[in-house]
Every structure is written in C-alpha cells, then in structure tokens.
Design a protein around this motif. Structure first.
Motif, mmCIF file in Angstrom:
data_model
loop_
_atom_site.group_PDB
_atom_site.id
_atom_site.type_symbol
_atom_site.label_atom_id
_atom_site.label_comp_id
_atom_site.label_asym_id
_atom_site.label_seq_id
_atom_site.Cartn_x
_atom_site.Cartn_y
_atom_site.Cartn_z
ATOM 1 N N GLU A 321 -20.698 9.760 10.115
ATOM 2 C CA GLU A 321 -19.653 10.350 9.274
ATOM 3 C C GLU A 321 -19.467 11.849 9.459
ATOM 4 O O GLU A 321 -18.559 12.444 8.881
ATOM 5 C CB GLU A 321 -19.961 10.055 7.803
ATOM 6 C CG GLU A 321 -19.963 8.553 7.504
ATOM 7 C CD GLU A 321 -20.287 8.226 6.067
ATOM 8 O OE1 GLU A 321 -19.527 7.447 5.459
ATOM 9 O OE2 GLU A 321 -21.290 8.749 5.546
ATOM 10 N N SER A 322 -20.335 12.484 10.263
ATOM 11 C CA SER A 322 -20.180 13.937 10.444
ATOM 12 C C SER A 322 -20.584 14.340 11.857
ATOM 13 O O SER A 322 -21.341 13.627 12.538
ATOM 14 C CB SER A 322 -21.042 14.694 9.421
ATOM 15 O OG SER A 322 -22.410 14.546 9.740
ATOM 16 N N LEU A 323 -20.117 15.503 12.273
ATOM 17 C CA LEU A 323 -20.456 16.020 13.592
ATOM 18 C C LEU A 323 -21.926 16.412 13.676
ATOM 19 O O LEU A 323 -22.496 16.505 14.768
ATOM 20 C CB LEU A 323 -19.577 17.226 13.918
ATOM 21 C CG LEU A 323 -18.081 16.922 14.132
ATOM 22 C CD1 LEU A 323 -17.279 18.215 14.217
ATOM 23 C CD2 LEU A 323 -17.884 16.102 15.398
ATOM 24 N N GLY A 324 -22.547 16.653 12.515
ATOM 25 C CA GLY A 324 -23.953 17.052 12.494
ATOM 26 C C GLY A 324 -24.923 15.898 12.627
ATOM 27 O O GLY A 324 -26.134 16.127 12.689
ATOM 28 N N ASP A 325 -24.435 14.678 12.668
ATOM 29 C CA ASP A 325 -25.314 13.501 12.806
ATOM 30 C C ASP A 325 -25.997 13.555 14.164
ATOM 31 O O ASP A 325 -25.347 13.703 15.204
ATOM 32 C CB ASP A 325 -24.494 12.213 12.667
ATOM 33 C CG ASP A 325 -25.368 10.992 12.456
ATOM 34 O OD1 ASP A 325 -26.336 10.805 13.204
ATOM 35 O OD2 ASP A 325 -25.073 10.200 11.528
ATOM 36 N N VAL A 326 -27.328 13.422 14.165
ATOM 37 C CA VAL A 326 -28.094 13.541 15.401
ATOM 38 C C VAL A 326 -27.732 12.456 16.421
ATOM 39 O O VAL A 326 -27.917 12.639 17.639
ATOM 40 C CB VAL A 326 -29.608 13.499 15.077
ATOM 41 C CG1 VAL A 326 -30.043 12.093 14.616
ATOM 42 C CG2 VAL A 326 -30.444 13.945 16.266
ATOM 43 N N ARG A 327 -27.178 11.346 15.945
ATOM 44 C CA ARG A 327 -26.810 10.259 16.867
ATOM 45 C C ARG A 327 -25.657 10.653 17.789
ATOM 46 O O ARG A 327 -25.433 10.012 18.827
ATOM 47 C CB ARG A 327 -26.444 9.006 16.067
ATOM 48 C CG ARG A 327 -27.635 8.344 15.387
ATOM 49 C CD ARG A 327 -27.200 7.192 14.519
ATOM 50 N NE ARG A 327 -26.425 7.634 13.370
ATOM 51 C CZ ARG A 327 -25.823 6.812 12.512
ATOM 52 N NH1 ARG A 327 -25.886 5.512 12.697
ATOM 53 N NH2 ARG A 327 -25.145 7.296 11.488
ATOM 54 N N ASN A 328 -24.946 11.727 17.447
ATOM 55 C CA ASN A 328 -23.877 12.201 18.332
ATOM 56 C C ASN A 328 -24.430 12.683 19.670
ATOM 57 O O ASN A 328 -23.707 12.710 20.674
ATOM 58 C CB ASN A 328 -23.093 13.321 17.660
ATOM 59 C CG ASN A 328 -22.245 12.813 16.508
ATOM 60 O OD1 ASN A 328 -21.659 11.729 16.586
ATOM 61 N ND2 ASN A 328 -22.193 13.566 15.417
ATOM 62 N N CYS A 329 -25.722 13.048 19.686
ATOM 63 C CA CYS A 329 -26.351 13.466 20.950
ATOM 64 C C CYS A 329 -26.344 12.319 21.957
ATOM 65 O O CYS A 329 -26.143 12.538 23.168
ATOM 66 C CB CYS A 329 -27.787 13.935 20.692
ATOM 67 S SG CYS A 329 -27.901 15.396 19.638
ATOM 68 N N ALA A 330 -26.590 11.096 21.458
ATOM 69 C CA ALA A 330 -26.557 9.926 22.344
ATOM 70 C C ALA A 330 -25.162 9.720 22.907
ATOM 71 O O ALA A 330 -24.994 9.382 24.090
ATOM 72 C CB ALA A 330 -27.015 8.687 21.572
ATOM 73 N N THR A 331 -24.150 9.954 22.068
ATOM 74 C CA THR A 331 -22.766 9.807 22.527
ATOM 75 C C THR A 331 -22.456 10.822 23.613
ATOM 76 O O THR A 331 -21.855 10.491 24.649
ATOM 77 C CB THR A 331 -21.807 9.998 21.336
ATOM 78 O OG1 THR A 331 -22.135 9.068 20.313
ATOM 79 C CG2 THR A 331 -20.370 9.813 21.759
ATOM 80 N N VAL A 332 -22.884 12.082 23.384
ATOM 81 C CA VAL A 332 -22.643 13.146 24.363
ATOM 82 C C VAL A 332 -23.371 12.833 25.675
ATOM 83 O O VAL A 332 -22.823 13.009 26.770
ATOM 84 C CB VAL A 332 -23.100 14.509 23.806
ATOM 85 C CG1 VAL A 332 -23.044 15.593 24.881
ATOM 86 C CG2 VAL A 332 -22.238 14.903 22.616
ATOM 87 N N LEU A 333 -24.606 12.345 25.552
ATOM 88 C CA LEU A 333 -25.390 12.019 26.739
ATOM 89 C C LEU A 333 -24.717 10.932 27.568
ATOM 90 O O LEU A 333 -24.636 11.021 28.804
ATOM 91 C CB LEU A 333 -26.790 11.560 26.311
ATOM 92 C CG LEU A 333 -27.824 11.388 27.423
ATOM 93 C CD1 LEU A 333 -28.070 12.707 28.140
ATOM 94 C CD2 LEU A 333 -29.130 10.848 26.856
ATOM 95 N N LEU A 334 -24.194 9.889 26.886
ATOM 96 C CA LEU A 334 -23.481 8.825 27.608
ATOM 97 C C LEU A 334 -22.221 9.378 28.270
ATOM 98 O O LEU A 334 -21.913 9.044 29.423
ATOM 99 C CB LEU A 334 -23.107 7.694 26.645
ATOM 100 C CG LEU A 334 -22.274 6.572 27.259
ATOM 101 C CD1 LEU A 334 -23.084 5.802 28.302
ATOM 102 C CD2 LEU A 334 -21.775 5.614 26.182
ATOM 103 N N ALA A 335 -21.491 10.247 27.543
ATOM 104 C CA ALA A 335 -20.263 10.821 28.105
ATOM 105 C C ALA A 335 -20.567 11.642 29.356
ATOM 106 O O ALA A 335 -19.838 11.562 30.369
ATOM 107 C CB ALA A 335 -19.571 11.688 27.050
ATOM 108 N N VAL A 336 -21.662 12.407 29.318
ATOM 109 C CA VAL A 336 -22.050 13.219 30.478
ATOM 110 C C VAL A 336 -22.412 12.323 31.662
ATOM 111 O O VAL A 336 -22.008 12.566 32.804
ATOM 112 C CB VAL A 336 -23.233 14.142 30.102
ATOM 113 C CG1 VAL A 336 -23.822 14.798 31.353
ATOM 114 C CG2 VAL A 336 -22.779 15.211 29.119
#
Length: 852
Positions: A321-336
């Motif tokens: 629900e927020s940009l500060g959620d640590v799970r967004n790191c996994a999303t960024v890693l997959l995108a990279v």
C-alpha cells in the motif's frame, strides 16, 4: 551416425524415466480440491452427457453466458476428462497416469525444441529438460488433475511453435526475409494454437511468441541490415513475407478472440474480493505496487520453490500500500534483472551475435504469464502455481543459458563446481517434488498442508473446515471456520457454514443473517435461513428468502426443491409443480431434483410420470440409490414385484443400507418368500441393531414362516428393551392365538391397551383384535363390548359392525343383528358375506313368522 541416434534416444528415455520416477507416488492420489468441481460434480464429463454441452459450457459445467460463470472455456480439456471416464471410469489412477504421461511428453518436446530453436549445444538442451522435468512448481499441474489444462496447453504450445518454425524458410542472405515455405505447416500452427487456447486460455500467447521469434531470430539478419539504411517502401517490400505472416496471425487472433468474447456473452467473469483483493482496492498506487510485487513473487517461486501452497488467497500476501514497503525492493530487483536481459538481447541484435537463448527464454517466460498478470483483465486468484507451468520453460532456458555462459569463462575446475551444483539442484528439486506429491494424495493431506504452510490464510482454514464438516468432525470444523473468520471477518461462506453446524436455531439464524449482511446475494445463506424459518412456521418470510436464493443462484437445485416442498405443504400444488419444472429446466442435470419431483408426483397421484423422473435421476447419477428405492416402491405399489425387486437389488449394489434392505424384506414377506425376507432383515438388523422396527419385522417373518418359538423369544426380547412397543404385543397375541392359547393372546392385547396409545386408529384396532379373541373363547358379551369400543373410536370399521351383528344373530336378537349388518353394508356395499348373512336373517325371520 548410429551412435548419435542412440545417444539422442537415450536422452529421451532418461527424461521419461525421470518424470515417471518423480511422479510415481502421485498415481494413487484421490481427486482433490478443484478436481471435485471440474470432474466429479461436472455433468459435462459424464458418459451420458451431450458433447454439445462441452462446447457451450465453461470448465466447471456452467453456461458461458451465465453471470456466475468463471468464463474458463476449455472444452478440449473437458473432452480428455470425458474420454478418461469412458475408458477407465472414475478411477483416479487413470487420470493421474494421463497427467504424468503428458508431463513426460512436454519434457521431451521441450528438449527437442531447445535443440532445434534455442541451444547449439544439445547438452544444454538436455539439462534444460532435466530441470523442467523435476521442478517442484509443477506438482500442482501434474499431481492435480485439473492441472492437465496447463500441461496439455503447454504441449500444444510447443507443437504450435515448432510447426510455425517449420513453415518459415531459412535465411540465405541479408537481402531477403525468409519466405513461407510450407503453407500446410503454417495452417497447422494456427489449428494447434487454437487447440492450445481451447485447452487453456494462456495457449493463445503462443502466437505472440511465434511472431516475435520470426522477426527477431528468423528474420534478424535482413531486418538489421535494412532497418537503418533502406527507405520505408523498400523495407516493406523486403519484409513482405514476414508482414504477411504477422498480419495473418494477428487477424486470426482477433477473430478467435472475438468468438471467445461472444461465447462469454460479451461480459467478463465476476470475482469476489477474497479471490483477488488487490483488484478491489480503490487506490491505483496500491493496485500497481501489489501487481508489480506479485510478478517478483512468482519469479521467486520459480527460482526457489521452498514454500508452496495450493491456495494463495485471502491474506496470504498482504497488499503493498505504500512506496516505503520493503517488498518493493523485490519488485525493483526483478525490473532490473528483466531490463538487463532485454538490453542483452538488444545489444546482441546490434552486433549481429547469435543469441537466441535469452530471447526465447524471455518469450517463453513472459508471454504465457501475461493472462495471469492482471494487465488486461482481473483474474480470479492472487497466485496460482499451476499457471507457472508454461512460464517455467523460459526460466529453465535462462538458468541453463547462464550456466553455459559461466562454464565458458570459469575454467575446468569452475565448470566441475558448476556441474556439481546443477546436479545438487536437480536432486534437491526432485526430492521437493516427491515430497510435494504426498500433499496431493488426499483432500485431508492437501488442506492440512495449507494450514501448516500458510496459517494466516483464511481460505485454507475454510477449505479444511469444509473437509472436516463433510467428515462429521464438527467441533474441529467449527474451530477452523472461526479461525477463518478471525483472519477474514467478511468471509460470508464461512459464516454461513458455521450456521449449519450450530445446534441452536437462534444462533444459526444470527450467523445466516450476518452472512447476508456481508453478501446479500449469498444464495446458500438465503437458502439455509429460508429453511430454518420454514421449520419454525414463518412461511411467508421463508418463501421470500427461498425465492431470492433462486434468483441469485438460478442453478442451485436444492432451493427449487425446498420452495416446492413449502408450496406442497401449503397444498399449493400447481405452484409447487411449476417450481419443480422451472428447477428442472435450469438444472437439468440435478439428479436430486428429479428424484424429489418424482416423490411429489407420487404424493399427488401422478405415479406414471414419477417413474420417468426416478429413472432420469438414476441416468444422471448411476449411484443414486434413493431414486432406485423410490422407483422400487412405486413399482411395488402397482404389484410389479419383479421389477421392484430388480431396482432394490441394483440399489444394494451401490451400498448396503437399511433404507434399501427393509423395503426389499417387506417385498419378500408380502410375496411369501420368507427365507429370503429373513436373510435381508437379519442383515438390516446387523447394520442397525438398535432398531425396534427391524427386529419386529424379523419376528413377524419368523411367525409367518411357522417358527413361532423363535418369533416369541425375539418379540419378548424387544418388549424387555422397550416395554411400550404396542406392535410387539399385537404380534405376541397373534402368535399365541395361532397356537390356540387365547388367554395369553388376550393378555397380550390387554397389555397393549394399557400403554394407552394416542392414535385412535391403533386403539380401535386393538379393541377389534380383543373382540376377535373373546369371540374365539366364546365370550360373546365381552367380545360385543370390545367391538363396540372399536366402532366408537373408528366408526368406519365394517368388520367390527358385522361381527357385532353376528353376535346378536347368534343370540337371537334379529332386529339388532339386521341393524348392525346394514350399517356394515353401507361401509362395504360389495361384501358378499354381509349379503349372505342378511339373506340368512331374512329366511329365519320368515320361518319364525310362518311358524307363528
């Protein structure tokens, strides 16, 4: 050359053996989870069902245009289930054998595809297939029968791809795009791709893979050489074969997708919030972040399938629900990672390197997953492991490509270390697959594993509670329903099912009403509340609720039966008949509805019509023993004893139940086949030893068979256990009377009357029997008083009136005798005996008058 062919055949045999070995422990599993709805409860897979239904209904047997349909149009997969049943019946073993064989075929075909279209080194193709064959993410697709849709679609996906490649010629120069050398292969690829789509929706993505592979691999050299230097007209001319193929594929996809949308009735499937919570979020950012995270979550399941579960709904993966959620790191890693892979593809195209591996890996990984990504439409799940069966081909290709690149740069010792690591990975995946197969062996094992894996998932608690409820483990079921509601308080179905388990009507009503507060259109909660109020005499409100249950669930057969029975109880027979007919029209495959309608027709005097519905119930459900028994009773009432017996025996082939044995025993008893009746009643008594009625019936048969001592002993035993058994005293009286022990017979009847039966008819019959005994003992005055009491309680007993007349006749009171005879004749105008007695009385009176 021969050695090379032997080596190739050996590789295929190794792959097939490895697949069989990994999934051999799944062969004896049950039909579990979605298999129940797609196979056991699906009328379209039954041998007697029409093939037309398969091509007009969805995967679960509902009409595609229905609002409640999931719009999963997979007729070819359903056709394989139907063939399975035709050849091997409902035995789960044969379903599992087919699934494992299909997985072997996909694995072997993947290696062939990799050898021809991906890797130059056949060893890398073999390793890719090895990794695919043992990947634990496949257990749901292979061990779960419903997963056949994914496995078979994957097989057709690869066949379509290979057929398309075969239709395109070889690129001989940089000045010309390869032409279409085989129209037959191209047409075959269109047909195979259509079949893939008709097995599972994701099959249609193969057309996108084919076109991109054509453009970026088969036509890469001429495209690269002319893309920057040629004019647009020249470029179009050079690329015309590719453009024609692309236009053909695109146009064909538009046509079949339009047809698919037409079949769906022009509407998308309706899912609930618990199916896909992110899609119901009002915030665009939450939806975007959650959908993006789910991509990385699925990628992690392919990379490290440590935690696997059959259901990832309702709280398994909280919303991002927020940009500060640590799970967004996994999303960024997959995108990279995906960006890096794409850049490598682009750079390899620019420098004219042969780099098909990464491109095919990305195409196979991404395209089959697009329909499950929520990108174009809402899907009915959060994560579904079987959906990853096709994308896992791309994962395996990319992993092995990376392994090959590493081996080329690390030297001999590094290559050895990497080879050992890959071997360990294959062993680890194999072990995990075998362990995961155990979970799919039974409903209980599957649902228990869900709770152990995802204890915070409300859906797995709800599913396990349903299993416990079906197994009559009600206290455990209540605990897990309560847990599901604690985790997800808006779970209307859990609330409704909890209401069905409570013993207190007030509490049940509260649960049903809470379920309806959450979901006012919950047809089962409406049905249950309607039935509860019907039992409490609140018929008006019950009728309204049952009508709503039908309105929101037009294919819920039980609601029609319940509403019709309410009308029948109110003597509203035309309305009840109309409801039954409406139910049969909307639920033509409901065996219970046909059976219940048959019962209604018998009750309303339409026995001939009832027989057809009982037979239809048995056709729809060959194990419907209740309909068989009802049909047997109907035939018995028409004295068609032979046919009735055959139906009773057919029901006994399904199950040995008291409800079947007792009417069969009664048939034997009434037709004088006492030994067979004894055998049947003894079996019934063994099944239900506490049943007084069965022991009494057994004693009656013994008495009729002339075994009066055994009958007496058995009857006295029943009386010792249940002293208020009036029928026992009547039987005892008959036994004593048959022996000529009229005093004991009379005593038995007096003891029966001392029980003071509330039924006036029973009391009248007892007084009548007592009168008969007294008459046999020549105690005519007492007999007359007993008959008199009988007719006071039940005035329509013509035999009692006649016997009273007979006593007065013997005593010489001819006037009184004539009065009683005439009263009896009014009740039985066709009685020859009464007419003869009146004639005798006339002759006596004339003789007396003549003598005077």
């Amino acid at each position: 050359m021969r050695g090379k062919a032997m080596w190739a055949a050996g590789r295929y045999l190794v792959l097939a053996a490895l697949c069989a070995l990994c999934y051999s422990n799944s062969l004896h599993g049950e039909l579990v989870h979605d298999d129940v709805w797609a196979i056991i409860n699906n009328p379209d897979v039954r041998p007697a069902s029409s093939l037309r239904n398969i091509f007009s209904n969805d995967f679960w047997g509902k009409r595609m245009a229905d609002n409640t349909s999931h719009k999963s149009y997979r007729p070819l997969c359903i056709l394989t289930f139907k063939l399975n049943i035709l050849l091997g019946g409902m035995t789960p073993f044969y379903f599992h054998v087919v699934n494992v064989c299909l997985h072997c075929a996909v694995t072997c075909l993947l290696m062939h595809t990799c050898e021809r279209c991906v890797f130059d080194d056949s060893r890398l193709a073999f390793i890719t297939a090895l990794l695919f064959s043992v990947h634990p993410i496949h257990t749901e697709a292979v061990s779960g029968i419903v997963g056949r849709a994914d496995v078979l679609a994957c097989l057709l996906f690869l066949l379509t791809f290979l057929s398309y490649i075969r239709s395109v010629g070889v690129c001989v120069s940089a000045d010309a795009v390869p032409s279409t050398v085989s129209v037959c292969s191209l047409v075959a690829s269109l047909l195979l791709g259509t079949c893939a789509m008709l097995v599972k929706e994701t099959g249609i993505t193969v057309f996108g893979v084919c076109v991109l592979y054509d453009a970026l691999v088969l036509c890469r050299r001429p495209l690269i050489s002319h893309l920057s230097g040629s004019r647009l007209r020249d470029l179009l001319h050079i690329c015309s074969p590719l453009i024609k193929r692309a236009c053909l594929i695109s146009g064909y996809v538009v046509i079949i997708m339009s047809f698919r949308l037409w079949l769906m009735g022009g509407s998308m499937p309706l899912f609930s919030e618990q199916d896909n919570p992110a899609s119901f979020s009002p915030h665009l950012l939450t939806r975007f972040l959650t959908y993006s995270y789910l991509l990385s979550f699925n990628a992690w399941l392919l990379l490290a399938p440590v935690v696997l579960c059959y259901d990832w709904q309702v709280g398994s993966i909280p919303l991002v629900e927020s940009l500060g959620d640590v799970r967004n790191c996994a999303t960024v890693l997959l995108a990279v990672a995906m960006l890096a892979l794409c850049l490598q593809c682009v750079s390899s195209l620019q420098v004219r390197q042969e780099s098909r591996e990464v491109l095919v890996g990305i195409l196979f990984l991404v395209f089959p997953f697009i329909p499950a990504s929520n990108l174009f439409f809402r899907v009915g799940f959060v994560v579904a492991e079987r959906v990853l069966y096709m994308p896992s081909m791309g994962y395996c290709i990319l992993v092995v490509h990376g392994l090959g690149r590493l081996c080329s740069v690390v030297g001999r010792w590094g290559t050895t270390a990497l080879s050992v690591s890959m071997l360990l990975l294959l062993l680890l995946f194999s072990w995990k697959t075998v362990q995961q197969n155990h979970i799919w062996l039974s409903r209980e094992a599957l649902f228990r594993s869900g709770i152990q894996t995802l204890p915070h998932n409300a859906k797995v608690h709800y599913n396990y509670a349903n299993f416990l409820k079906d197994s009559s483990r009600h206290q455990e079921a209540i605990h897990h329903y309560t847990t599901a509601l604690r985790l997800y308080p808006r779970h209307a179905s859990a609330m409704n099912n909890l209401g069905t388990l409570t013993r207190h009507p007030e509490e049940a009503e509260r649960y049903y009403r809470q379920a309806l507060d959450i979901n006012p259109q919950h047809n089962r909660a409406l049905f249950n509340l309607g039935n509860l109020l019907k039992s409490q005499g609140k018929e008006k409100e019950a009728e309204a609720l049952l009508r709503d249950s039908i309105r929101f669930g037009p294919h819920f057969a039980d609601a029609y039966s319940s509403l019709a029975s309410l009308f029948a109880e109110q003597k509203r027979f035309p309305e009840a008949n109309e409801v039954y007919l409406q139910g049969i029209e909307n639920c033509p495959d409901s065996s219970d509805l046909h059976n219940n309608y048959g019962v209604f027709l018998v009750d309303t005097g339409e026995g001939e019509l009832a027989a057809a519905h009982y037979q239809q119930a048995v056709r729809l459900k060959p194990a419907h023993y209740v309909a068989m028994v009802n049909l047997g009773r109907l035939l018995r009432s028409s004295n068609e004893n032979k046919e009735a017996e055959s139906w009773y025996k057919r029901a006994l082939q399904v199950t040995r139940k008291v409800d079947i044995l007792t009417p069969l025993g009664a048939l034997y008893y009434n037709t004088g086949r006492y030994e067979e009746a004894l055998q049947v009643y003894r079996e019934a008594a063994a099944l239900q030893p506490d049943s007084t009625d069965i022991w009494l019936a057994l004693a009656q048969v013994l008495a009729m068979a002339g075994r009066t001592k055994e009958a007496e002993k058995m009857t006295l035993g029943i009386i010792s256990r249940q002293g208020s058994c009036i029928e026992c005293y009547r039987l005892l009286s008959a036994i004593y009377s048959k022996r000529g022990n009229y005093t004991q017979a009379l005593d038995a009847l007096d003891r029966a009357l001392q029980q003071n039966p509330s039924d006036l008819t029973v009391r009248a019959e007892l007084h009548f029997s007592k009168g008969n005994q007294l008459r046999e003992m020549n105690q005519l005055d007492r007999a007359f008083e007993s008959y008199k009491l009988a007719v006071e309680l039940k005035p329509d007993q013509s035999q009692a009136w006649m016997n009273m007349g007979g006593i007065q006749h013997i005593k010489g009171d001819y006037a009184a005798a004539r009065m009683y005879y005439q009263r009896a004749l009014l009740l039985s105008p066709g009685s020859k005996l009464l007419k003869e007695n009146l004639a005798k009385l006339d002759r006596l009176e004339r003789r007396l008058t003549g003598g005077a």
